[in-house]
Design an enzyme around this catalytic site. Structure first.
Site, PDB file in Angstrom:
ATOM      1  N   ARG A  75      34.707  37.090   9.698  1.00  0.00           N
ATOM      2  CA  ARG A  75      34.571  35.620   9.730  1.00  0.00           C
ATOM      3  C   ARG A  75      35.931  35.051   9.351  1.00  0.00           C
ATOM      4  NH1 ARG A  75      34.579  30.701   9.708  1.00  0.00           N
ATOM      5  NH2 ARG A  75      32.740  29.360   9.396  1.00  0.00           N
ATOM      6  N   GLU A  83      29.002  25.777  16.673  1.00  0.00           N
ATOM      7  CA  GLU A  83      27.989  26.809  16.838  1.00  0.00           C
ATOM      8  C   GLU A  83      27.687  27.013  18.321  1.00  0.00           C
ATOM      9  OE1 GLU A  83      26.789  28.684  14.480  1.00  0.00           O
ATOM     10  OE2 GLU A  83      27.940  27.630  12.942  1.00  0.00           O
ATOM     11  N   ARG A 120      30.021  39.894   6.276  1.00  0.00           N
ATOM     12  CA  ARG A 120      31.188  39.739   7.132  1.00  0.00           C
ATOM     13  C   ARG A 120      32.468  39.711   6.287  1.00  0.00           C
ATOM     14  NH1 ARG A 120      29.309  34.418  10.341  1.00  0.00           N
ATOM     15  NH2 ARG A 120      29.243  33.742   8.170  1.00  0.00           N
TER      16      ARG A 120
END
Length: 247
Positions: A75, A83, A120
């Site tokens: 990330r 999104e 992540r």
């Protein structure tokens, strides 16, 4: 002659500087003038700065890297891309794929936290050309600068790029509405008819069977019973609160 030889020999400081050069063959990013994370913060990371190879771009701020013989999900720190399915999401993803083509080499850097709650890796990323990818996304308006506390080592640089994109109307700043369009008003709910007024229980009238007993009907009772506004066995046919008063 002794002084000449001393000048030709590397100083300890120069030797340390050479030993700090990256072993990946990738250029180091230019010095931003911002302080690097403290030794304590860097020691809290899961791993030191490392190189990797792009395996896949997932969306505008998420990708997968092949590193140390494994696959890690990344990330990007300091930015927030639209999104999937929302305005400008495809453009942001396409831009990240341009900056980080599949199979290309990268250099990465942790901040205070190494991973988020989804596992992540939280990273700053530079591509093979030395481009600071997080900043490039913000500067082009493909992502918005966002502070991910406590990770703030590169925030000032990314935020400045994001502000410049906003002032210029770059990318999503002009390509998407400033606020979502208001949704149409919901249809009014149908009116519920008022329940008939239930009188008080007449004196001496026994209560009806409770909901916890097996289902009964008026033929199982000796006479009228008081059910009030709760009639689990449907004994009150006229809604006056008295069950089995008309057989």
């Amino acid at each position: 002659m002794i002084g000449y030889l001393a000048e030709e020999r590397e100083s300890p400081r120069e030797a340390r500087r050479l030993s700090d050069a990256p072993a990946t063959g990738l250029p180091r990013p230019a010095d931003t003038g911002l302080p690097r994370p403290s030794a304590a913060a860097r020691s809290a990371s899961a791993a030191p700065d490392a190189a990797g190879v792009v395996a896949r771009v997932v969306d505008g701020d998420t990708l997968e890297l092949r590193r140390d013989g494994g696959l890690v999900r990344v990330r990007l720190l300091g930015v927030d891309a639209p999104e999937v399915g929302s305005c400008f999401a495809r453009d942001s993803t396409a831009r990240l794929r341009e900056l980080l083509p599949t199979g290309s080499a990268v250099r990465t850097e942790y901040d205070t936290e190494s991973k988020d709650r989804y596992g992540r890796h939280l990273l700053y990323v530079w591509n093979a050309r030395g481009v600071f990818v997080n900043e490039a996304l913000a500067r082009g308006g493909h992502a918005v600068g966002e502070l991910h506390l406590p990770n703030r080592a590169r925030h000032a640089r990314i935020a400045a790029a994001s502000d410049a994109a906003r002032r210029a109307g770059a990318g999503l700043w002009s390509g998407c509405p400033a606020s979502p369009k208001p949704s149409p008003p919901a249809s009014p709910a149908p009116e519920t008819p008022e329940a008939p007024e239930v009188p008080a229980a007449p004196a001496g009238l026994p209560p009806g069977p409770s909901a916890g007993v097996p289902d009964v009907d008026c033929s199982d009772l000796d006479g009228p019973v008081w059910v009030g506004d709760a009639d689990p066995h449907r004994l009150d046919r006229d809604g006056d609160g008295i069950g089995c008063d008309s057989r």
